[in-house]
Write an enzyme that holds these catalytic residues in place. Structure first.
Site, mmCIF file in Angstrom:
data_model
loop_
_atom_site.group_PDB
_atom_site.id
_atom_site.type_symbol
_atom_site.label_atom_id
_atom_site.label_comp_id
_atom_site.label_asym_id
_atom_site.label_seq_id
_atom_site.Cartn_x
_atom_site.Cartn_y
_atom_site.Cartn_z
ATOM 1 N N SER A 17 0.843 -1.208 0.000
ATOM 2 C CA SER A 17 0.000 0.000 0.000
ATOM 3 C C SER A 17 0.876 1.255 0.000
ATOM 4 C CB SER A 17 -0.894 -0.011 1.247
ATOM 5 O OG SER A 17 -1.544 1.240 1.384
ATOM 6 N N GLY A 72 2.671 10.823 5.390
ATOM 7 C CA GLY A 72 1.572 11.324 6.214
ATOM 8 C C GLY A 72 0.200 11.087 5.631
ATOM 9 N N LEU A 73 0.063 10.016 4.846
ATOM 10 C CA LEU A 73 -1.245 9.564 4.376
ATOM 11 C C LEU A 73 -2.083 10.631 3.674
ATOM 12 C CD1 LEU A 73 -2.367 7.402 7.431
ATOM 13 C CD2 LEU A 73 -1.293 6.628 5.324
ATOM 14 N N CYS A 130 0.444 2.463 10.666
ATOM 15 C CA CYS A 130 1.242 3.512 10.031
ATOM 16 C C CYS A 130 1.931 4.368 11.092
ATOM 17 C CB CYS A 130 0.383 4.381 9.139
ATOM 18 S SG CYS A 130 1.374 5.584 8.243
ATOM 19 N N GLY A 242 8.712 -6.272 2.648
ATOM 20 C CA GLY A 242 9.807 -5.589 3.343
ATOM 21 C C GLY A 242 11.092 -5.819 2.576
#
Ligand code: FAD
Ligand code: FAD
Ligand code: FMN
Ligand code: FMN
Ligand code: FES
Ligand code: FES
Lengths: 287, 273, 287, 273
Positions: A17, A72-73, A130, A242
């Site tokens: 994502s 920061g989305l 997050c 990852g």
């Protein structure tokens, strides 16, 4: 052929994502990107209930074999997403996974209910991890908190729920087990590890958001350990990620028990990384 | 999806390898030429490429570079791209070490380039330092009537002026080449003399901000090629945002060329350098 | 001149426990290593009550810009250390910090009491974080557990106590604050991050100990963030480490509020790394 | 601290730079020569150095190598060290790319080398593949009377035999050079003919284990140069341990040359390769 929570996928390679924007990619690459789509399922950037501008720049810092981001989305919010982005994402040739984050259980519930009503959405990923946004406590670091979140939203949709775990935790396996017991259909990991950098001359934090999340090859060994510790204790499918940059890395995560893998930062170096990794795994392209 | 009148040539959706044909020193800068047979032959002036190298990208000081770096193409002729750059860190240091025959990995062209001058105005191109790079192909396209104003730190940097067609006006900080002046002094003279112009500028933030204010003063349209730290170049990471009057925009998909009017300020921190 | 818990040091550069063996170094380099000793204070490898062989090899795996180790705390045990190693370590030209780990509070108490009796020992570091050894719960991941350990041993010695925090925790700053409130005189961080690797051909865990700890430049950004989060909430001195390889990196940790820095994996690449880093910081050599 | 009769020359306690004078291909192997003016002129045969490069150590496949790599010196003459190696991964690949004039970073000499043959026995040197490297300087010191038995995969590898003085007996797996045999077959013939010997062996684990068993059978002392993954080379990391009858020992300080009698087995997993 891979199956993820009952959804058939042409192969096991997803995106992480927030590391591939299919809509922006069509601007840059045109429809060629749909004709050979790089992933077997597409995960949206995390959306929140309200629209967000994201963190002030600078948002990026390169580290040895890695990257710190403090994005920061930024997102259009639930309504903006449903109205503007979802119709475009519905044109993708692969199943769509929508990632959502709520700053409260009520918010999370609204996000799950509303996205779960939409036919275009195959699965929902709960980003409880997050590290960029100041939520006070990180939900996903605590088994009980995570279970509470999953229990709350589980009845609100029939879509499979993926819980995305945070690596900044005492015991990710305990959180995974709690998520499973609370009704999660899958878990994904790892999200980014909290990190920071100082500006070369001023010695003040470089990132506009002060701290950020570390990703890329630098975190691969840490991710692999967490994935293995989780697959050992849960029966639901695990999506491992990852630092995956090659088919060999992806194979390691699958050997460690993951059902699917996700490619994150490597997409930035090569927009076709997903295709390359699928080919190196001996898997077909998505389309 | 391509908006017909957007100055955007689409990139193939993958990293490919171009073959380095020459690496030259040009005063304080370097020029790398590479044959890009796998990419489009018509990148738009002002677009850019994400560059890395096939071999030994990484492992420099502090184990960097890891991510690719953004560079405007200086020219694109018959499949040969050229990139003009200054060594400022591990990525540009590695690019400067390239030798003919080696592989230059690239994704591009990306972003939105220069748009045509406003009807009935003359184009004035303003470059500061390495910011001259994306003006080269733009001059090629606009033709030699375009006014060219270039500012450099010193004569070594000003050697880049020799790449242009005709005789650009050159200013240097120390007077070692051309006039001792700021390039914005030259621009003011031009606009004083004839304000019916469209200004195209690329250079360091302070210069771009001065250009923006000057153009606002003269009510002249300004297109500014900005810079910000980029990880991907194709809208994936949301890392390259710059503040505009409409909020943050991703410079890699909505820029790097922006109308001066969209900005509150061109003084961006944390950009390239 | 630096002061650490009242102990004057010629400068702020220490070694990370377990990353420099001063006795072995004298075998390899002779007394030259004492004449320009690379650190301003020397931290011993962690000792335990009973002697330990350590983990079966292989014990090392190289990662992008890092290393995973699965050493497993081989040591001669408390008595072996006091009888054999301490007299040799007493010859070092810098203050000695002894690192101890107990598998129970009783063990820890014995270790602290006995090492604290010895004049050669300037400070004691409590390793409550080593991820290599199967202790069940990791003490140092939990604020309450850590506080209990410090409270237990605090009355047993007048030597300053340093608590070495684990990075594999929800909230290292909370653990640091708990340690401070329980009477710790300093904290050090980070220890290694849990990680693993699979063998190239067999896809089985490469390390004899299955998992190990990641160190080196790959973890530096993570370490710096944790150090800053800890210095923000405690008043006691902080010893910062994790991937420090240059004076610039060390300066970042000092800017983030650390009183001292420690050099770990970089010692393996250059036995004089400590000297080089001190010089780059503008600090004098230890001797 | 130096035990007078230990075959250990002390290393300066820092990484230093030697200057590469030549890099040669030798069949399947590479030979790097470097002038080490900052180090001792008398490293003991069987000792080793931790090598990396001044530039571009790192950034190879998967961003490795990061740590230095251990190599026995093949020869040390008038301050010039030579290293013979086989490319098996990113570190050796980088070393093979070195050019004359570049910097070879090193720490060493390290470890305990070969000890003299037992009084009254003749030395028999047994090398397998790249394991021949530390036998070169040992032959130089023992003199040409030492028996030399070398085993290789093929003729390309067997070219390393040309570095020795005199005419070593050579066996290859495929018979493409010397006899088609195992080097341990040659050793059995030697010991059958004259068992009053001290054996010095270096090579892959299976070969060393066969040598160890053979020597035990003939009650002949064996010195085996082993290999294990090393991070530091000077006892700092405890990463290089090998199991012996006395428990784990650090091969970098207590080896790499060990008496065969100390081992239960020379079949070590996870060694170099
Ligand atoms: C659209 C666009 C076009 C461009 N065109 C050109 C061109 O034609 N020619 C040209 O020379 N340049 C051009 N640039 C700038 C170029 O991309 C940067 O200078 C590039 O980052 C240099 O890479 P480097 O590795 O050499 O230096 P970097 O290490 O990237 O250092 C450059 C700057 O990045 C910051 N920095 C330092 N360390 C880090 C770190 N660890 N992580 C993140 N940031 C760090 C600092 O501010 C430093 O000054 C362009 C940039 C953009 C966005
Ligand atoms: C005392 C001593 C002397 C030596 N002398 C010589 C000599 O004279 N000549 C010579 O050619 N060699 C010599 N070696 C062996 C040499 O040090 C190794 O082969 C070296 O590791 C090669 O480095 P590399 O990067 O090329 O390969 P590596 O990447 O280190 O791969 C070598 C082996 O390491 C393992 N491996 C793979 N990936 C990893 C990873 N990520 N982390 C850790 N291990 C991994 C595998 O088993 C692989 O086969 C010696 C070794 C020792 C201990
Ligand atoms: C720039 C960037 C943005 C990210 N945004 C999100 C996000 O919005 N939601 C999320 O769950 N994870 C996000 N992540 C985390 C990635 O999905 C992934 O978990 C992480 O980067 C580890 O994988 P990698 O090392 O392959 O990148 C982001 C990562 C990066 C680098
Ligand atoms: C091989 C090795 C052994 C270690 N042994 C110990 C130990 O015994 N006790 C301890 O507290 N930390 C130990 N550590 C952790 C280091 O002291 C340090 O906290 C960590 O490596 C991070 O620093 P670095 O990145 O500079 O290496 C060890 C680390 C390594 C690499
Ligand atoms: S550089 Fe990644 S979004 Fe612009
Ligand atoms: S290689 Fe580090 S102790 Fe031997």
């Amino acid at each position: 052929m891979t199956e993820l929570c009952g959804i058939p996928l042409a192969g096991p390679v997803l995106n992480g994502s927030g590391t591939f924007d299919a809509i922006a990619a069509r601007h840059a690459f045109g429809d060629a990107v749909l004709e050979r789509f790089p992933f077997h399922a597409f995960v949206s950037k995390t959306i929140t209930l309200a629209a967000r501008e994201g963190n002030p720049p600078p948002r990026l810092w390169e580290t040895p074999a890695g990257l710190i981001n403090s994005i920061g989305l930024p997102n259009k919010g639930l309504e903006g997403f449903l109205g503007l982005d979802l119709p475009e994402l519905a044109e993708l040739p692969v199943p769509l996974i929508v990632s959502v984050m709520g700053f409260s259980l009520d918010e999370l519930a609204t996000l799950v209910r509303r996205t779960g009503e939409r036919d275009e959405v195959a699965l929902i990923e709960l980003n409880v991890s997050c590290p960029n946004v100041e939520t006070g406590l990180v939900m996903g670091a605590d088994p009980a908190e995570t279970a509470r979140a999953v229990e709350r939203v589980r009845p609100l949709t029939d879509r499979p729920l993926i819980v995305k775990l945070t690596p900044n935790a005492n015991d990710p396996a305990a959180v995974a087990r709690a998520a499973e017991q609370a009704g999660a259909d899958a878990v994904s990991l790892i999200n980014t590890l909290k990190g920071m950098a100082l500006a070369p001359r001023t010695a003040r934090p470089w990132l506009g958001g002060t701290t950020g999340g570390v990703s890329g090859p630098a975190v691969r060994a840490i991710a692999l350990e967490q994935v293995r510790s989780v697959t050992t204790v849960v029966a639901i499918p695990v999506i491992g990620m990852g630092g995956i940059a090659t088919g060999g890395h992806a194979a390691d995560f699958l050997s460690a028990g993951a059902t699917c893998v996700a490619v994150g930062t490597e997409n930035f170096r090569d927009p076709a990384a997903g295709l390359r990794i699928a080919a190196e795994l001996g898997e077909p392209a998505a389309v | 999806m391509k908006v017909a009148d957007e100055p955007r040539t689409l990139a193939p959706p993958r990293r490919r390898t171009a073959h380095v044909t020459a690496v030259e020193r040009l005063g304080a800068y370097h020029l790398v030429r590479a044959l890009d047979s796998g990419g489009p032959q018509d990148p738009q002036p002002g677009q850019f490429y994400m560059l890395s190298t096939d071999e030994r990208w990484g492992g420099g000081a502090d184990e960097r570079p890891y991510l690719p770096r953004a560079f405007s193409h200086a020219r694109a002729r018959e499949g040969e791209l050229s990139f003009l750059f200054e060594v400022v860190g591990p990525g540009t240091a590695r690019l400067a070490e390239l030798r003919a025959g080696e592989g230059l990995a690239l994704v591009g062209p990306l972003g939105l380039g220069w748009r045509p001058p406003r009807e009935g105005t003359r184009p004035v191109l303003v470059g500061g330092g390495i910011g001259t790079a994306p003006l080269l192909c733009w001059q090629d396209e606009l033709g030699p009537e375009a006014t060219l104003l270039l500012g450099f730190r010193s004569a070594a940097h000003a050697e880049a002026a020799s790449l242009f067609v005709g005789r650009p006006e050159v200013a240097t900080d120390d007077g070692s080449a051309g006039r001792q002046a700021l390039v914005t002094d030259l621009l003011r003279e031009q606009l004083d003399a004839d304000p019916v112009a469209t200004v195209f500028a690329c250079g360091p933030p302070v210069m771009l901000e001065a250009v923006r204010l000057l153009c606002a003063e003269f009510a002249v349209p300004a297109q500014l090629a900005l810079e910000s730290g980029m990880a991907c170049g194709f809208g994936a990471c949301f890392g390259c945002v710059v503040p505009t009057k409409e909020g943050y925009i991703r410079l890699c998909v909505d820029g790097p060329v922006l109308d001066g009017e969209r900005l509150e300020s061109a003084l961006l921190g944390g950009a390239g350098h």
